[in-house]
Enzyme design. Sequence first.
Site, PDB file in Angstrom:
ATOM      1  N   ASP A   1       0.106  -0.729   0.104  1.00  0.00           N
ATOM      2  CA  ASP A   1       1.133   0.154   0.688  1.00  0.00           C
ATOM      3  C   ASP A   1       2.508  -0.511   0.667  1.00  0.00           C
ATOM      4  OD1 ASP A   1      -1.054   1.771   1.310  1.00  0.00           O
ATOM      5  OD2 ASP A   1      -1.192   1.028   3.362  1.00  0.00           O
TER       6      ASP A   1
ATOM      7  N   ARG B   1      -1.013   6.771  -1.221  1.00  0.00           N
ATOM      8  CA  ARG B   1      -1.830   7.453  -0.229  1.00  0.00           C
ATOM      9  C   ARG B   1      -0.896   7.846   0.914  1.00  0.00           C
ATOM     10  NH1 ARG B   1      -5.567   2.953   2.962  1.00  0.00           N
ATOM     11  NH2 ARG B   1      -3.945   1.400   3.385  1.00  0.00           N
TER      12      ARG B   1
ATOM     13  N   ASP C   1       3.028  -4.287   2.585  1.00  0.00           N
ATOM     14  CA  ASP C   1       4.201  -3.672   3.241  1.00  0.00           C
ATOM     15  C   ASP C   1       5.509  -4.366   2.861  1.00  0.00           C
ATOM     16  OD1 ASP C   1       2.281  -2.116   4.376  1.00  0.00           O
ATOM     17  OD2 ASP C   1       2.681  -2.689   6.440  1.00  0.00           O
TER      18      ASP C   1
END
Length: 329
Positions: A191, A247, A168
């Site tokens: 991510d 994703r 992140d």
Amino acid sequence: MKKIFFILLTLMASTQMFAGAINSKDWDNADTIFVDRAGRGHFRTIAEAIDVCRAFMDYHKVIYVRKGTYKEKLIIPSFLTNIEICGEDVNETIITYDDHANIVDPQIPNNHKLGTFATYTLKVEGNDIVIKNITIENNAEKLGQAVALHTEGDRIKFINCRILGNQDTIYTGVENTRLYFDGCFIEGTTDFIFGSSIAWFEGCTILNKSNSYVTAASTPKSQPYGYVFNKCKVIAAEGVDKCYLGRPWRQHAYTLFMNCELGKHITAAGWNDWKKDHATIRYMEYNNHGEGADTSKRADWSRQLTKKEAQKITPDVIFNTTSQWIITK
């Protein structure tokens, strides 16, 4: 007695001078503020320089940060506009902090953890902000999500920056806000570019540090665009060999890679559905090259744009503006 009286007067004068130095009225102008960790500038910390900037400025104010490592957890608040924070050297001007999501915060009852959205090193709430030639880093151990850069403002530019972290790294936190990344180096594990904003990445280098996912967009249904990567290079650390371009954090995620070089670590499928409905995910590619750009086995719910479609996707189009705010000078 006279000597003591003289010392007291000197101390009082010094205190008054210092108080005057941090009065925001003294900095209500377009002059550059110099920050130097070694003490050779107006301030030793970036936070002090931000604090003296006037709210809702209608002029361009530069905070020039000299080489050094600045361990600071910074917020550019929503009432500050038209500020540019410019580093002397992108590799040697470093803003760093080390919060992560699993820290137990003693100020929160019942031993609650800090959580992802409080872990930022730099949080930008204001509009029309430029960050240039600076490293923004979250160097927490791999103990949970750890955001380096958190954005909430509109029309924010990042020019020749390094944005470093693990899980992140960049959180683009508010829908319909517009971000432009030009020539930046961005790294992470999982991510590490995520959120709901409209963001254009131009000529950036993206480093996967582990087998995982580059993006996790949460683009809202009502927003026609999300993340666009143009002429970027997606590379991998040693030993990394299975990564996805993205994703969907939310059901209508929008991510496009076009004219990019994709390393061989990008999987044949390219995209992961994160158990979302394929009919609403907006994942696209156009004219990419490199060992990871083969589209013959891509996820069949992703799309390859036509040349005509790709030509219509420009910064002016996705940002819905004809202004010149993204021009780099």
